[in-house]
Design a protein around this motif. Structure first.
Motif, PDB file in Angstrom:
ATOM      1  N   ALA A   1      46.141  28.928  80.650  1.00  0.00           N
ATOM      2  CA  ALA A   1      45.587  30.111  81.304  1.00  0.00           C
ATOM      3  C   ALA A   1      44.529  30.772  80.433  1.00  0.00           C
ATOM      4  CB  ALA A   1      46.710  31.104  81.620  1.00  0.00           C
ATOM      5  N   GLY A   2      44.737  30.767  79.110  1.00  0.00           N
ATOM      6  CA  GLY A   2      43.739  31.346  78.214  1.00  0.00           C
ATOM      7  C   GLY A   2      42.438  30.569  78.250  1.00  0.00           C
ATOM      8  N   ILE A   3      42.529  29.243  78.297  1.00  0.00           N
ATOM      9  CA  ILE A   3      41.314  28.424  78.401  1.00  0.00           C
ATOM     10  C   ILE A   3      40.574  28.731  79.702  1.00  0.00           C
ATOM     11  CG2 ILE A   3      40.472  26.059  78.615  1.00  0.00           C
ATOM     12  CD1 ILE A   3      42.772  25.222  76.761  1.00  0.00           C
ATOM     13  N   TRP A   4      41.360  28.868  80.773  1.00  0.00           N
ATOM     14  CA  TRP A   4      40.765  29.225  82.069  1.00  0.00           C
ATOM     15  C   TRP A   4      40.043  30.567  81.985  1.00  0.00           C
ATOM     16  CZ3 TRP A   4      39.667  28.086  87.075  1.00  0.00           C
ATOM     17  CH2 TRP A   4      39.632  29.120  87.993  1.00  0.00           C
ATOM     18  N   MET A   5      40.660  31.553  81.333  1.00  0.00           N
ATOM     19  CA  MET A   5      40.052  32.870  81.198  1.00  0.00           C
ATOM     20  C   MET A   5      38.770  32.806  80.377  1.00  0.00           C
ATOM     21  SD  MET A   5      43.535  35.085  80.524  1.00  0.00           S
ATOM     22  CE  MET A   5      42.670  36.626  80.315  1.00  0.00           C
ATOM     23  N   VAL A   6      38.810  32.046  79.264  1.00  0.00           N
ATOM     24  CA  VAL A   6      37.619  31.938  78.410  1.00  0.00           C
ATOM     25  C   VAL A   6      36.490  31.241  79.158  1.00  0.00           C
ATOM     26  CG1 VAL A   6      36.705  30.869  76.320  1.00  0.00           C
ATOM     27  CG2 VAL A   6      38.933  32.022  76.266  1.00  0.00           C
ATOM     28  N   TRP A   7      36.820  30.185  79.918  1.00  0.00           N
ATOM     29  CA  TRP A   7      35.798  29.442  80.645  1.00  0.00           C
ATOM     30  C   TRP A   7      35.120  30.320  81.695  1.00  0.00           C
ATOM     31  CZ3 TRP A   7      35.665  27.599  85.844  1.00  0.00           C
ATOM     32  CH2 TRP A   7      34.581  26.750  86.095  1.00  0.00           C
TER      33      TRP A   7
END
Length: 682
Positions: free
Chosen positions: A577-583
């Motif tokens: 989810a953090g990767i999704w948010m950063v992307w």
């Protein structure tokens, strides 16, 4: 409070340091107050009506009085003190979650009196966002969620509009929205989508506590429901409340409705006016009971009551984990029922129930205060003299009198000191509280041990979900008499009243017969469907506790998840989810702008000529470099670059309609400009 930066119009000057106008235009202030009111609404719906009405009236009044000019500081101080004092008085000076939430709502109702600048508006919205979150301290139902989400979306949209207002130094254009309502909702939806995966990971995978958090206070204001006391004439408010109190699903055949007595607190003590339970017997073990038949297995879904008592089908055989069974077979939990709970129970009708009554309990079951109801006591003593030692004959005689001479009604006059005398000899009409209280007093006067039992009677079968629904309007009180050889026997004097003589029956309050559905019986299927959906919400969301969390992967062959495995899963999904948010965040607002996407695509087309625009290179500088290398392309590219620069960085950009038209024109021009390797355009 930290400033929240949200996407705004594409016409904003990058790095522009012009100051926004200090005063808010009326449209922006109206939007701010509307967003604040929407955040306060779900919280007000969970507060007592008197407190909610007071806060609403004060908020509306202050908003109107302070619309043109600020209120004097002294007046605002008096309003704060007066409103806080009024809330505490209405709450009975009891401190708890609901009182704290009411004070929070009261403080917010005063905020419009100091909302005149951009900073004030942001402060109001930031404060208002506590409203939906405070609502979930009092209620976790689907309507609270829907209203809370709508309020949050409206608050974020208002903050976005305030950011647009700040970005425009020209007051004439500052009040004009740069985005259409659809574009604004889409932008807010993108913001929510950024954090949604992490929120879902926290809900499903973060290890849950098996007990409530320490330090969270209980509710100070009791919810309407069964009490551990009964004063005849005071249950009428509960009998008109259609709120659901429990749902029951039977495994196998269900008992007939006439046997659906949901047993609650048992009342022993009578002071002439009020019945109360005996506290000292709560610690004694359950009285012996021999069942008549196999009984019923069922699951009980109990709505929050903030008490430790909950009802069960008469009579529960044993207490489920987390509860205990008192001497008089009342279920008592270790913690207040402040959230939705589920219980697996087994009940059966008794063949004998406490056949041996100890002397202390016998004296309690015969005790009456002196100086009350002389006519009732005289009648009871006469019956005893005529019946001899036959207690059952006295019970039958009383039931025959009630069946032949009495009627059921909710419209009862206020009774005086000798309440039982007035009911039995004067009015001869009332509801369950009057019948059960008078019957027990009559039995005790005749020397028959008796007590009052409170709870619910009957239920409504929902065919959509195959379960039974019990509402607060099903509240009931009946009597138990102790007969030699049988022990305690249930006697319901209210049920002895002839049906044709009942003025107000529970059938008048069937779903669809009134209330929300407006008296349209055809709306009953809608009621069934809506309550089934509510039960699904309870099962899927509110019933997702620590035990279910540990068993949620059983369909995939994982029998149980301990806390270590849950933490590992949570870290894994939270990382995704953090990767999704950063992307999503790194793309930025510019990546979603069609003009900027086309402009960057144009720069990539010059890569084949070795003239690609560098990330740090301004538009006009790049066009000048291309013109030096390829004069045949330079003129048109310089014109496009100037056009793009004016559109992107102009101090006073066009309005929303002009910006859309210019954007479409520029996109078409950029897409039509395709350089070939030999220099020609194609």
């Amino acid at each position: 409070m930290a400033e929240l930066r949200l996407p705004f119009a594409a016409g904003r000057r990058a790095g522009d340091d012009a100051r926004a106008p200090e005063g808010l235009p009326p449209s922006a202030r109206r939007a701010t107050l509307l967003a604040g009111a929407s955040c306060l609404l779900p919280l007000l719906l969970q507060l007592p009506p008197s407190i909610a009405a007071l806060i609403t009236a004060v908020g509306v009044g202050i908003g109107l009085l302070s619309w043109r000019r600020p209120l004097p500081s002294a007046l605002r101080l008096l309003l704060v003190l007066g409103l806080v004092g009024a809330v505490l008085v209405l709450a009975g000076f009891s401190l708890g979650r609901d009182t704290g939430c009411a004070l929070l709502a009261a403080m917010f109702a005063l905020k419009p009196s100091e909302t005149y600048t951009l900073r004030d508006a942001r402060s109001l919205i930031g404060f208002a966002l506590f409203g939906p979150f405070a609502t979930f301290l009092l209620d976790q139902g689907p309507w609270s969620l829907v209203l809370g989400l709508a309020a949050v979306v409206l608050a974020l949209a208002t903050l976005q509009r305030l950011a647009e207002y700040e970005s425009r130094p020209d007051p004439a254009r500052a009040a004009e929205p740069a985005l259409s309502p659809g574009q604004r909702l889409l932008s807010i939806g993108r913001l929510i989508a950024i954090g949604l995966p992490l929120a879902l990971a926290v809900f499903w995978l973060f290890p849950r506590l098996s007990s409530p958090l320490w330090g969270i206070p209980d509710r100070a204001l009791a919810r309407p429901g069964l009490s551990d006391s009964m004063r005849p004439g005071e249950m009428v408010e509960l009998l008109n409340d259609e709120t659901v109190t429990l749902r029951a699903r039977f495994r196998g055949a269900a008992p007939p409705t006439s046997q659906m007595y949901w047993r609650g607190p048992v009342l022993w003590n009578f002071d002439g006016r009020e019945w109360t339970r005996s506290r000292w017997i709560q610690g004694l073990p359950a009285a012996p009971m021999r069942a008549a038949g196999n009984g019923w297995d069922y699951e009980l879904e109990v709505e929050p009551t903030d008490t430790r008592d909950f009802v069960a089908l008469d009579l529960p055989r044993a207490a489920p984990p987390g509860a205990r069974l008192t001497l008089d077979h009342n279920l008592y939990t270790r913690r207040p029922l402040s959230t939705l709970t589920r219980w697996q129970l087994h009940s059966a009708p008794p063949a004998s129930y406490e056949p041996q009554l100890r002397d202390t309990l016998r004296r309690m079951a015969l005790s009456l205060p002196e100086g009350y109801n002389p006519r009732t006591l005289a009648l009871a003593q006469r019956w005893r003299a005529e019946a001899g030692a036959d207690d059952a004959a006295i019970v039958r005689r009383a039931m025959a009198m009630i069946r032949g001479e009495f009627a059921y009604t909710l419209a009862t006059p206020l009774l005086g000191r000798h309440s039982v005398d007035e009911f039995l000899f004067d009015h001869k009409a009332g509801y369950c509280e009057h019948f059960s209280s008078a019957f027990v007093v009559l039995m005790r006067g005749a020397g028959v041990p008796a007590r009052v039992v409170t709870g619910y009677a009957g239920g409504y079968y929902n065919p959509v979900g195959n379960y039974w629904l019990v509402r607060r309007s099903d509240a009931h009180a009946w009597a138990e008499v102790w007969l030699r050889g049988r022990g305690w026997v249930r006697v319901d004097p209210t049920a002895a009243v002839a049906p044709e003589r009942i003025y107000d029956t529970l059938a008048d309050r069937q779903p669809g017969a009134g209330g929300l559905f407006g008296g349209i019986a055809a709306a009953t299927p809608l009621f069934n469907l809506s309550d089934w959906l509510r039960r699904g919400w309870n099962d899927f969301v509110l019933g997702f506790d620590a035990s279910r969390q540990q068993r949620m992967l059983q369909p995939f062959g994982v029998d149980r998840l301990d806390n270590h495995k849950l933490v590992l899963l949570f870290v894994l999904f939270a990382s995704v989810a953090g990767i999704w948010m950063v992307w999503l965040s790194s793309r930025g607002e510019r990546e979603r702008d069609p003009v900027v996407r086309a402009w960057r695509a144009l720069g990539r087309r010059y890569r084949r000529l070795g003239l690609e625009r560098q990330p740090h290179e301004p538009a006009l500088a790049w066009a000048g470099r291309v013109a030096q290398a390829r004069p045949d392309l330079g003129e048109s590219l310089l014109r496009l670059s100037q056009h793009f620069s004016d559109w992107r960085y102009a101090g006073n950009g066009p309005g929303r309609r002009e910006a859309r038209a210019l954007r479409n024109e520029l996109v078409r021009a950029l897409r039509a400009h395709r350089p070939g390797p030999s220099g020609e355009r194609r």
